[in-house]
Enzyme design. Structure first.
Site, PDB file in Angstrom:
ATOM      1  N   ASN A 147     -29.477 -27.094  27.805  1.00  0.00           N
ATOM      2  CA  ASN A 147     -28.435 -27.719  27.013  1.00  0.00           C
ATOM      3  C   ASN A 147     -27.335 -27.867  28.196  1.00  0.00           C
ATOM      4  O   ASN A 147     -26.438 -28.819  28.112  1.00  0.00           O
ATOM      5  CB  ASN A 147     -27.758 -27.006  26.073  1.00  0.00           C
ATOM      6  N   TYR A 190     -23.827 -39.805  35.304  1.00  0.00           N
ATOM      7  CA  TYR A 190     -24.002 -38.831  34.145  1.00  0.00           C
ATOM      8  C   TYR A 190     -25.028 -39.385  33.158  1.00  0.00           C
ATOM      9  O   TYR A 190     -25.707 -38.798  32.984  1.00  0.00           O
ATOM     10  CB  TYR A 190     -22.758 -38.873  33.319  1.00  0.00           C
ATOM     11  N   ALA A 191     -24.789 -40.912  32.864  1.00  0.00           N
ATOM     12  CA  ALA A 191     -25.956 -41.422  31.935  1.00  0.00           C
ATOM     13  C   ALA A 191     -27.194 -41.648  32.339  1.00  0.00           C
ATOM     14  O   ALA A 191     -27.992 -41.290  32.078  1.00  0.00           O
ATOM     15  CB  ALA A 191     -25.240 -42.799  31.773  1.00  0.00           C
ATOM     16  N   ALA A 192     -27.228 -41.835  33.767  1.00  0.00           N
ATOM     17  CA  ALA A 192     -28.472 -42.080  34.409  1.00  0.00           C
ATOM     18  C   ALA A 192     -29.256 -40.569  34.589  1.00  0.00           C
ATOM     19  O   ALA A 192     -30.466 -40.677  34.270  1.00  0.00           O
ATOM     20  CB  ALA A 192     -28.264 -42.655  35.815  1.00  0.00           C
ATOM     21  N   LYS A 197     -28.967 -38.117  32.552  1.00  0.00           N
ATOM     22  CA  LYS A 197     -29.316 -37.786  31.026  1.00  0.00           C
ATOM     23  C   LYS A 197     -30.527 -38.554  30.704  1.00  0.00           C
ATOM     24  O   LYS A 197     -31.422 -38.223  30.157  1.00  0.00           O
ATOM     25  CB  LYS A 197     -28.085 -37.917  30.181  1.00  0.00           C
ATOM     26  N   ILE A 212     -19.403 -36.003  20.735  1.00  0.00           N
ATOM     27  CA  ILE A 212     -19.070 -34.676  20.037  1.00  0.00           C
ATOM     28  C   ILE A 212     -17.769 -34.090  20.634  1.00  0.00           C
ATOM     29  O   ILE A 212     -17.832 -33.961  21.859  1.00  0.00           O
ATOM     30  CB  ILE A 212     -20.296 -33.787  20.291  1.00  0.00           C
TER      31      ILE A 212
HETATM   32  P1  NAD Z   1     -19.109 -27.858  27.227  1.00  0.00           P
HETATM   33  O1  NAD Z   1     -18.540 -28.276  28.501  1.00  0.00           O
HETATM   34  O2  NAD Z   1     -18.507 -27.310  26.278  1.00  0.00           O
HETATM   35  O3  NAD Z   1     -20.391 -27.244  27.431  1.00  0.00           O
HETATM   36  C1  NAD Z   1     -21.147 -27.153  28.697  1.00  0.00           C
HETATM   37  C2  NAD Z   1     -21.932 -25.982  29.014  1.00  0.00           C
HETATM   38  O4  NAD Z   1     -22.805 -26.137  30.253  1.00  0.00           O
HETATM   39  C3  NAD Z   1     -20.886 -24.752  29.060  1.00  0.00           C
HETATM   40  O5  NAD Z   1     -21.873 -23.684  28.245  1.00  0.00           O
HETATM   41  C4  NAD Z   1     -21.290 -24.455  30.552  1.00  0.00           C
HETATM   42  O6  NAD Z   1     -21.077 -23.054  30.694  1.00  0.00           O
HETATM   43  C5  NAD Z   1     -22.358 -24.790  30.762  1.00  0.00           C
HETATM   44  N1  NAD Z   1     -22.580 -25.090  32.474  1.00  0.00           N
HETATM   45  C6  NAD Z   1     -21.956 -26.121  33.179  1.00  0.00           C
HETATM   46  N2  NAD Z   1     -22.158 -25.990  34.453  1.00  0.00           N
HETATM   47  C7  NAD Z   1     -23.210 -25.063  34.459  1.00  0.00           C
HETATM   48  C8  NAD Z   1     -23.961 -24.594  35.628  1.00  0.00           C
HETATM   49  N3  NAD Z   1     -23.769 -25.183  36.842  1.00  0.00           N
HETATM   50  N4  NAD Z   1     -24.678 -23.582  35.271  1.00  0.00           N
HETATM   51  C9  NAD Z   1     -24.871 -23.232  33.883  1.00  0.00           C
HETATM   52  N5  NAD Z   1     -24.226 -23.702  32.824  1.00  0.00           N
HETATM   53  C10 NAD Z   1     -23.285 -24.646  33.231  1.00  0.00           C
HETATM   54  O7  NAD Z   1     -19.512 -29.327  26.821  1.00  0.00           O
HETATM   55  P2  NAD Z   1     -20.937 -29.925  25.491  1.00  0.00           P
HETATM   56  O8  NAD Z   1     -20.412 -31.271  25.125  1.00  0.00           O
HETATM   57  O9  NAD Z   1     -21.104 -28.811  24.530  1.00  0.00           O
HETATM   58  O10 NAD Z   1     -22.048 -30.040  26.425  1.00  0.00           O
HETATM   59  C11 NAD Z   1     -23.411 -29.435  26.226  1.00  0.00           C
HETATM   60  C12 NAD Z   1     -24.390 -30.542  26.456  1.00  0.00           C
HETATM   61  O11 NAD Z   1     -24.206 -31.618  25.667  1.00  0.00           O
HETATM   62  C13 NAD Z   1     -24.305 -31.116  27.962  1.00  0.00           C
HETATM   63  O12 NAD Z   1     -25.604 -31.202  28.643  1.00  0.00           O
HETATM   64  C14 NAD Z   1     -23.653 -32.448  27.538  1.00  0.00           C
HETATM   65  O13 NAD Z   1     -24.018 -33.312  28.692  1.00  0.00           O
HETATM   66  C15 NAD Z   1     -24.207 -32.712  26.568  1.00  0.00           C
HETATM   67  N6  NAD Z   1     -23.771 -34.044  25.695  1.00  0.00           N
HETATM   68  C16 NAD Z   1     -22.530 -33.932  25.357  1.00  0.00           C
HETATM   69  C17 NAD Z   1     -21.905 -34.837  24.506  1.00  0.00           C
HETATM   70  C18 NAD Z   1     -20.435 -34.854  23.792  1.00  0.00           C
HETATM   71  O14 NAD Z   1     -19.921 -35.779  23.481  1.00  0.00           O
HETATM   72  N7  NAD Z   1     -19.692 -33.788  23.988  1.00  0.00           N
HETATM   73  C19 NAD Z   1     -22.676 -35.996  24.055  1.00  0.00           C
HETATM   74  C20 NAD Z   1     -24.037 -35.970  24.617  1.00  0.00           C
HETATM   75  C21 NAD Z   1     -24.360 -35.039  25.312  1.00  0.00           C
END
Ligand code: NAD
Length: 253
Positions: free
Chosen positions: A92, A158-160, A162, A191
């Site tokens: 994640n 970022y999109a690419a 993912k 989210i």
């Molecule tokens: P967030 O910033 O709260 O969580 C990110 C998490 O990744 C944190 O726990 C952080 O410690 C960890 N992290 C960041 N860099 C790191 C590294 N180098 N090594 C280890 N851990 C690391 O944001 P979120 O929205 O909860 O994001 C979680 C996932 O969901 C991500 O992969 C993000 O791309 C994806 N995502 C988020 C959304 C959204 O709208 N929030 C939408 C689609 C996908």
């Protein structure tokens, strides 16, 4: 059929905040032993641990910068040393890093986004593979609605990245089905987490919320059920290589 995870060990990367924190707590509530990985947000990770332990759950912290393959290997070894196995791997950890358009693009920025969102998935799946093979486990990665519609301004890489991660697991799903390992993704819409708190203006978020059929942004808790479902062999044992969209109707692919 059951959605309990008693005796199961679940490693959740990026579990200190947002979606990962909610997913870690969700698995713990349903009986799993949870390995909580995080990058630098130690205080937040400790809060997640305290909440799980406070509700009689079992968990441990495994800090590691997942852009670093050696750190990933050590994290997996440490999880095995503590819990003895891995049944479910939730990849994640990830993020936008920054909003950067083509006019300001650099190799360093490219590497930082790709290392965080693609290299980390490859290296974590690779390090965990022998253990998943033993446990006949499964992997769930966090994808994104952006894989299908592209990113917002400055979020092209970022999109690419993912999209690359969501594509990778389709190959893994085919390649490792014979070993009994499933690979799926949860693909969240918008989210409300630190991700958008840091990188998206309140006005843009308000407009996005208005455009979603359910008229609100998602919460981390909205995402949890999809992970619990995909991780369960009873409920999702014949599902592999798929993405579950969690987006309030934002996209209907
Ligand atoms: P967030 O910033 O709260 O969580 C990110 C998490 O990744 C944190 O726990 C952080 O410690 C960890 N992290 C960041 N860099 C790191 C590294 N180098 N090594 C280890 N851990 C690391 O944001 P979120 O929205 O909860 O994001 C979680 C996932 O969901 C991500 O992969 C993000 O791309 C994806 N995502 C988020 C959304 C959204 O709208 N929030 C939408 C689609 C996908």
């Amino acid at each position: 059929m059951t959605i309990r995870y008693d005796d199961k060990v679940v490693l959740v990367t990026g579990a200190s905040t947002g979606i990962g924190a909610a997913v870690a707590k969700g698995f713990a509530k349903n009986g799993a032993k949870v390995a909580i990985n995080y990058g630098s947000s130690h205080a937040e990770a400790k809060e997640v641990l305290a909440e799980i332990v406070g509700q009689s759950g079992e968990a441990e912290l495994f800090p590691a910068d997942l852009r670093d393959t050696a750190a990933v290997k050590k994290m997996v070894e440490d999880v095995i040393a503590k819990f003895g196995k891995i049944d479910v791997l939730v990849c994640n950890a990830g993020g936008l890093v920054d909003r950067v358009g083509l006019e300001a693009m650099s190799d360093e920025f490219y590497d930082s986004v790709m290392d965080l969102n693609v290299r980390s998935v490859v290296s974590t799946c690779s390090a965990a593979l022998p253990h998943l093979s033993k446990s006949k486990g499964n992997v769930i990665i966090t994808g994104s609605v952006a894989t299908k519609v592209g990113g917002g301004a400055g979020a092209s890489l970022y999109a690419a990245s993912k999209a690359a991660a969501q594509n990778l697991i389709k190959t893994y799903a085919k390649e490792y089905a014979a070993e009994g390992i499933r690979f799926n993704s949860v693909s969240p819409g918008t989210i409300y987490t630190l991700f958008h708190e840091k990188h998206t203006s309140p006005e843009v978020l308000k407009n996005i919320a208005a455009s979603i059929p359910m008229k609100r942004l998602g919460t981390p808790e909205d995402c949890v059920g999809a992970y619990l479902f995909l991780a369960s062999d009873d409920l999702a044992g014949y599902i592999t290589g798929q993405a579950v969209e969690v987006n309030g109707g934002q996209l209907m692919p």
